[in-house]
Design a protein around this motif. Structure first.
Motif, PDB file in Angstrom:
ATOM      1  N   ASP A  96      33.922  37.637  46.411  1.00 35.73           N
ATOM      2  CA  ASP A  96      35.241  38.079  45.700  1.00 35.73           C
ATOM      3  C   ASP A  96      35.394  39.645  45.938  1.00 35.73           C
ATOM      4  N   ILE A  97      34.942  39.853  47.047  1.00 33.03           N
ATOM      5  CA  ILE A  97      35.358  41.460  47.542  1.00 33.03           C
ATOM      6  C   ILE A  97      35.186  41.424  48.910  1.00 33.03           C
ATOM      7  N   HIS A 129      31.550  36.959  38.976  1.00 37.43           N
ATOM      8  CA  HIS A 129      30.666  38.114  39.076  1.00 37.43           C
ATOM      9  C   HIS A 129      31.704  39.626  39.004  1.00 37.43           C
ATOM     10  N   ARG A 130      32.659  39.502  39.992  1.00 36.74           N
ATOM     11  CA  ARG A 130      33.451  40.812  40.077  1.00 36.74           C
ATOM     12  C   ARG A 130      34.953  40.166  39.387  1.00 36.74           C
ATOM     13  N   GLU A 170      22.905  39.278  38.165  1.00 40.34           N
ATOM     14  CA  GLU A 170      23.998  38.464  38.042  1.00 40.34           C
ATOM     15  C   GLU A 170      23.642  37.069  37.313  1.00 40.34           C
TER      16      GLU A 170
END
Length: 293
Positions: A96-97, A129-130, A170
């Motif tokens: 996600d990043i 998560h993000r 998390e």
């Protein structure tokens, strides 16, 4: 006309329970590969003017993805009014990043491709998560069926004097929800990762947990290294042998053996994927969500 549901990877028993539970019809189709590896699909059911749903198993998505897209597009060409997917384990959420320059943020691109061919999506506990919500990357309506209520029910029935433990930060969102529903205490440990298979986990802070049965809860158990490290640390603190629960049992390599060798008394999962450890059933929850879709 009634909804028609096509099973693309669920175990037959769970799929039939869901189809019967939401008063839908089971769709028939043929799928095979040509000698060159290309996919052949043939929908045998009449789908004209009907809502269609694909039951999708999200494991090994690269091997299945094109079949999902071909099926959805074919159903729409055959006259389906809409095509949705029920995919309990939603893949491609962890990247996600861009951690390193040049890395592909696959979660965004996967979501864009799914959104182009499907009208809606139902899943269970995606790895947010993000991202705060699936709507940040999916442009179609999405619905999340939470696993916490089913996990809490199982713990109440199966574990004496539990305390819920998260193996890393998390896991806090699942741990907190489960503990609240069970009505017990919880703690989240801290994780330090040196590589994909090299992790260390902190010790619990609460000394008064020693008389309780620790229940480790996380969304995804893959290699099991993080959870195994937590199991060892809990036992070293003179706590009882932990119960390990994963929402999505990916269980790669020797994961189950690793957790048992570390001292876990039991490894349990939800039936978001077909695995012998899936003692926590969410079929009724998915049936209700689909009935209300």
């Amino acid at each position: 006309m009634s909804r028609i549901v096509f099973n693309m990877g669920w175990d037959a028993k769970t799929a039939q329970e869901l189809i019967s539970g939401c008063a839908s019809e089971s769709g028939e189709f043929e799928q095979r590969c040509f000698p060159d590896g290309e996919t052949y699909l043939n929908v045998l059911s009449d789908v004209a003017d009907r809502e269609c749903v694909l039951l999708i198993n999200g494991v090994q998505p690269d091997q299945q993805f094109l079949s999902w897209i071909y099926m959805a597009e074919n159903l729409k060409e055959l006259g389906a009014t809409s095509v949705g997917m029920l995919i309990p384990y939603l893949p491609y959420m962890r990247q996600d990043i861009r951690f390193k320059p040049g890395e592909c943020v696959t979660s965004r691109h996967f979501a864009k491709l799914i959104s182009a061919s499907f009208d809606w999506l139902i899943t269970t506990d995606p790895h947010l998560h993000r991202y705060d919500a699936l709507s940040e990357i999916y442009s179609i309506p999405t619905r999340i069926v939470p696993a916490a209520p089913a996990i809490a029910r199982w713990i109440k029935q199966s574990v004496d004097n539990p305390v819920i433990i998260g193996p890393d930060i998390e896991s806090q969102q699942w741990v907190q929800d489960v503990a609240s529903l069970v009505g017990c205490s919880y703690e989240v440990l801290l994780k330090e990762r040196s590589g994909d298979r090299d992790v260390s986990v902190s010790l619990p802070k609460r000394a008064d947990f020693k008389g309780f049965t620790p229940v480790l809860v996380d969304d995804i158990i893959s290699t099991g290294r993080t959870m195994a490290n937590a199991v060892v640390n809990l036992i070293q603190c003179d706590m009882k042998a932990p119960v390990c629960i994963g929402v999505h049992p990916l269980f790669s390599d020797d994961c189950i053996a690793l957790l048992k060798e570390s001292g876990a008394q039991q490894v349990v999962s939800c039936n978001t994927l077909n695995h012998p450890s899936a003692l926590i059933q969410l079929t009724e929850d998915w049936t209700e969500a689909l009935s209300n879709q």
